[in-house]
Design an enzyme around this catalytic site. Structure first.
Site, PDB file in Angstrom:
ATOM      1  N   HIS A  18      -6.493   6.481   1.727  1.00 43.83           N
ATOM      2  CA  HIS A  18      -6.012   5.093   1.782  1.00 43.83           C
ATOM      3  C   HIS A  18      -5.111   4.792   0.580  1.00 43.83           C
ATOM      4  O   HIS A  18      -3.992   4.279   0.737  1.00 43.83           O
ATOM      5  CB  HIS A  18      -7.214   4.144   1.795  1.00 43.83           C
ATOM      6  N   GLU A  19      -5.596   5.122  -0.606  1.00 42.88           N
ATOM      7  CA  GLU A  19      -4.829   4.832  -1.818  1.00 42.88           C
ATOM      8  C   GLU A  19      -3.544   5.653  -1.894  1.00 42.88           C
ATOM      9  O   GLU A  19      -2.535   5.188  -2.435  1.00 42.88           O
ATOM     10  CB  GLU A  19      -5.696   5.086  -3.060  1.00 42.88           C
ATOM     11  N   HIS A  22      -0.681   3.794  -0.272  1.00 41.87           N
ATOM     12  CA  HIS A  22      -0.070   2.814  -1.173  1.00 41.87           C
ATOM     13  C   HIS A  22       0.810   3.516  -2.212  1.00 41.87           C
ATOM     14  O   HIS A  22       1.935   3.090  -2.491  1.00 41.87           O
ATOM     15  CB  HIS A  22      -1.156   2.011  -1.899  1.00 41.87           C
TER      16      HIS A  22
END
Length: 419
Positions: A18-19, A22
């Site tokens: 997920h990170e 980003h």
């Protein structure tokens, strides 16, 4: 121990992926990523790339995070009177500000900081040998925080809020997007691991070891033609027939099942097993084993999982109940159970949790990615950003909601588990 390890791997993988979403799109959008961390707590390894991003591995193997310049609470704060040591280049410009007693450069200049501007004017002022002096700070200078972490400073032009609206939008959406991609990839892998994908359109079945059908002599890939008086052509027929045939069945009684085994029809007596109040005959859907069946089946499993999660969220909104939510404690329990059941269940849990995290983060609560995306869309429509103060208050309200919800869910999990 296996359950703990499974929990760490699952939780860590879904959060880091997920990170990374980003991280990747922030860099593509011109936003300075100051740190990309795997794990939490004190760092045990670090490496800085040519763009100034610090990659760290931290001692607690619980997820990870990304620090973008100007994103959230990523601010450089130096209290008045803080002792610092400055490293200057040949032109007298500061290239490193050390606020830590670690990594001290013996050639650095000691200073007691009075005030600074590391975002706009790029200056730092303080007392050097009791004389107030001001120095220019290089755009790519680094600052060593009190814990010894050395990061790039964050000038305004590389901060999150100064990227384009499109850049910020894709940066916020990329985290959930990566979770969806991970979920699909894991479901495809699961299809290959289990030899295919479930085929609900046929009456061809697999049998569970030691299940009622297996004990009656039924084999994998046999076809169920009839259960009781009900004809079977697909999995839905089979499920409905079992429910109806066992509705008034007493434990230990048997039911007739007509089976096509390698072209030969036979009728066997099957004694359903009662599990948690429900009679089971030990049947599993057959498998589609073709290569493209496995690929398309992975996408189909991911879509089915996503719709199931969305329906659960909708039910939660219309009928709120903390028991329908689970936090880290519940996640550990699921990981522990999956680990005992084998690789297939671990992969299934990993895929579902990844998709769940992606969907949950798209809920339009300000502290979540969905809330940030809403603000990006509003800015695009209004053609001007919200006031910084307004956005800060909205975000803080979202953070407060999430903290209260997290505490409530975790406490509820503990009560359900241990009391």
């Amino acid at each position: 121990m296996l359950g703990v390890l499974t929990f760490i791997i699952i939780f860590g993988l879904v959060v880091v992926v997920h990170e990374f979403g980003h991280f990747y799109f922030a860099k593509r959008s011109g936003i300075l990523v100051r740190e990309f961390a795997i794990g939490m707590g004190p760092k045990i390894f670090s490496h800085r790339d040519k763009d100034g991003t610090l990659y760290t591995i931290r001692i607690l193997p619980l997820g990870g995070y990304v620090r973008m310049a100007g994103w959230g609470d990523d601010k450089v704060e130096i209290k008045t009177g803080t002792p610092a040591s400055l490293t200057l280049n040949d032109a007298g410009v500061v290239t490193r500000i050390n606020l830590s007693q670690k990594q001290v450069d013996q050639r650095s200049l000691p200073m007691s900081v009075l005030h600074y501007d590391l975002e706009d004017k790029l200056t730092i002022t303080g007392l050097v040998l009791d004389e107030e002096k001001t120095y220019s700070v290089d755009h790519a200078a680094t600052i060593v925080e009190e814990d010894g972490t050395e990061l790039r400073i964050a000038p305004l032009d590389v901060q999150y809020q100064n990227a384009s609206v499109a850049g910020r939008l894709i940066t916020n959406f990329a985290g959930p997007l990566n979770n969806f991609i991970l979920g699909i990839v894991i479901f495809i892998l699961l299809a290959f691991v289990q030899g295919g994908v479930q085929d609900f359109s046929t009456n061809q079945i697999r049998v569970t070891p030691d299940g009622a059908l297996a004990q009656a002599g039924v084999k994998n890939d046999d076809r169920i033609l009839k259960i009781g008086s009900y004809k079977i052509t697909n999995w839905e027929d089979l499920s409905n027939a079992v429910d109806k045939t066992t509705a008034n069945l007493k434990e230990g009684e048997s039911i007739p099942v007509e089976v096509d085994s390698k072209g030969q029809d036979k009728t066997v007596k099957v004694t359903p097993q009662k599990v948690k109040g429900t009679f089971l005959i030990g049947a599993l859907p057959g498998l589609k084993t073709g290569f493209w069946n496995k690929i398309s089946g992975g996408f189909e499993m991911a879509a089915n999982g996503a719709f199931a999660i969305i329906n659960a969220l909708r039910d939660l909104i219309t009928h709120p109940n903390l028991n329908k939510l689970g936090g880290p404690v519940a996640m550990y329990q699921m990981s522990n159970t999956a680990a005992k059941q084998g690789l297939v269940q671990v992969l299934n849990l990993l895929a579902m949790l990844s998709i769940n995290l992606g969907i949950f983060n798209l809920i339009p609560i300000p502290a979540l990615d969905g809330g940030k995306i809403v603000l990006n869309i509003l800015e695009a429509i209004r053609r001007k950003p919200l006031k910084q103060e307004t956005e800060t208050y909205v975000t803080l309200a979202g953070v407060a909601i999430m903290l209260v919800l997290m505490v409530a869910v975790t406490w509820n999990d503990i009560i359900r588990t241990f009391f």
